[in-house]
Design a protein around this motif. Structure first.
Motif, short mmCIF file in Angstrom:
data_model
loop_
_atom_site.label_atom_id
_atom_site.label_comp_id
_atom_site.label_asym_id
_atom_site.label_seq_id
_atom_site.Cartn_x
_atom_site.Cartn_y
_atom_site.Cartn_z
N LEU A 183 -1.50 26.57 -22.29
CA LEU A 183 -0.45 26.79 -23.67
C LEU A 183 -1.85 27.16 -24.07
N VAL A 184 -2.61 26.32 -24.25
CA VAL A 184 -3.99 27.25 -24.68
C VAL A 184 -4.29 28.68 -24.51
N LEU A 185 -4.31 28.89 -23.28
CA LEU A 185 -4.80 30.30 -23.27
C LEU A 185 -3.77 31.34 -24.14
N SER A 186 -2.15 31.08 -24.09
CA SER A 186 -1.58 31.74 -24.61
C SER A 186 -1.63 31.72 -26.09
N GLY A 187 -2.16 30.89 -26.64
CA GLY A 187 -1.55 30.46 -28.17
C GLY A 187 -2.98 31.53 -28.51
N ALA B 184 -0.67 18.21 -13.19
CA ALA B 184 0.19 19.62 -13.57
C ALA B 184 0.04 19.14 -15.28
N ALA B 185 0.22 18.43 -16.32
CA ALA B 185 -0.05 18.50 -17.47
C ALA B 185 -1.55 19.02 -17.57
N THR B 186 -2.79 18.90 -16.97
CA THR B 186 -4.03 20.00 -17.41
C THR B 186 -3.68 21.05 -16.86
N GLN C 178 0.51 -0.99 -0.10
CA GLN C 178 0.30 -0.15 0.05
C GLN C 178 1.03 1.02 0.38
N GLN C 179 2.09 1.26 0.56
CA GLN C 179 2.92 1.99 0.56
C GLN C 179 3.52 2.67 -0.71
N GLU C 180 3.85 1.12 -1.14
CA GLU C 180 4.39 1.57 -2.24
C GLU C 180 3.13 1.72 -3.77
N LYS C 181 2.52 1.96 -3.44
CA LYS C 181 0.97 2.38 -4.58
C LYS C 181 0.74 3.58 -3.97
N GLN C 182 0.68 4.28 -3.24
CA GLN C 182 0.40 5.28 -2.65
C GLN C 182 1.39 6.20 -3.52
N PRO C 183 2.73 6.75 -3.16
CA PRO C 183 3.39 7.28 -3.84
C PRO C 183 3.22 7.30 -5.40
N PHE C 184 2.68 6.39 -5.99
CA PHE C 184 2.76 5.68 -7.16
C PHE C 184 1.91 6.50 -7.99
N MET C 185 0.45 6.39 -6.94
CA MET C 185 -1.06 6.90 -7.26
C MET C 185 -0.62 8.67 -6.83
N MET C 186 -0.04 9.19 -5.87
CA MET C 186 0.52 10.67 -6.28
C MET C 186 0.50 11.57 -7.20
N THR C 187 2.08 10.27 -7.70
CA THR C 187 3.05 10.60 -8.46
C THR C 187 1.79 10.87 -10.02
N ALA C 188 0.64 10.62 -9.82
CA ALA C 188 0.53 9.93 -11.31
C ALA C 188 -0.58 10.93 -11.32
N LEU C 189 -1.45 11.39 -9.78
CA LEU C 189 -2.31 12.67 -10.05
C LEU C 189 -1.32 13.85 -10.20
N LYS C 190 -0.30 14.09 -9.85
CA LYS C 190 0.41 15.36 -9.67
C LYS C 190 1.32 15.07 -11.13
N THR C 191 1.43 14.15 -11.79
CA THR C 191 1.29 14.72 -13.33
C THR C 191 0.69 14.96 -13.95
N VAL C 192 -0.87 13.89 -13.37
CA VAL C 192 -2.57 14.41 -14.28
C VAL C 192 -2.51 16.31 -14.40
#
Length: 148
Positions: free
Chosen positions: A46-50, A38-40, A22-36
């Motif tokens: 980027l769309v607004l600047s365009g 940040a990408a959003t 559970q501890q190993e999955k939680q950081p992966f999920m948090m990293t994925a959530l942060k990545t999503v």
């Protein structure tokens, strides 16, 4: 035996790795959530600047003929406004400088000892000393010339 009962009751025996997974999955999920997230955020920015760039290009395209037609009036007016603004800024800056000098002089003359007063007193004493030395040297030469 007691260890086995603790392992069964607590669910955390020697071979149990459920907590670590559970501890190993939680950081992966948090990293994925942060990545999503940040990408959003980055994509939307980027769309607004365009869109802003496109709006600027369209506005310049529409405004260019108007600017070309009115440029004989607008360019001298812009130069005049720039000179007036520079004059006002310079005048204000010099006015503030003059007020600060007058304030310093008032404090110095009333004996409140503003910053730099010691240096001024020292310079005044050195100047008076040099003037006295020059006066004495001139008087000495005059006396020598009259004696000869």
């Amino acid at each position: 035996m007691a260890d086995q009962h603790r392992g069964v009751i607590g669910g955390g025996g020697y071979g149990d790795r459920g907590g670590q997974e559970q501890q190993e999955k939680q950081p992966f999920m948090m990293t994925a959530l942060k990545t999503v997230t940040a990408a959003t955020a980055g994509g939307s920015m980027l769309v607004l600047s365009g869109l802003i760039l496109a709006g600027t290009v369209i506005a310049l395209t529409v405004a260019t003929p108007v600017l070309v037609i009115f440029s004989p009036v607008l360019v001298p007016a812009a130069i005049a406004l720039a000179l007036m603004a520079a004059g006002f800024v310079t005048s204000g800056g010099l006015g503030v400088a003059a007020l600060s000098v007058f304030s310093w002089m008032y404090k110095y003359l009333t004996g409140k000892h503003p910053p730099g007063a010691d240096q001024l007193d020292h310079a005044k004493a050195r100047l008076a000393s040099k003037a006295r030395d020059i006066k004495e040297a001139a008087q000495h030469r005059i006396d020598q010339a009259q004696a000869s």
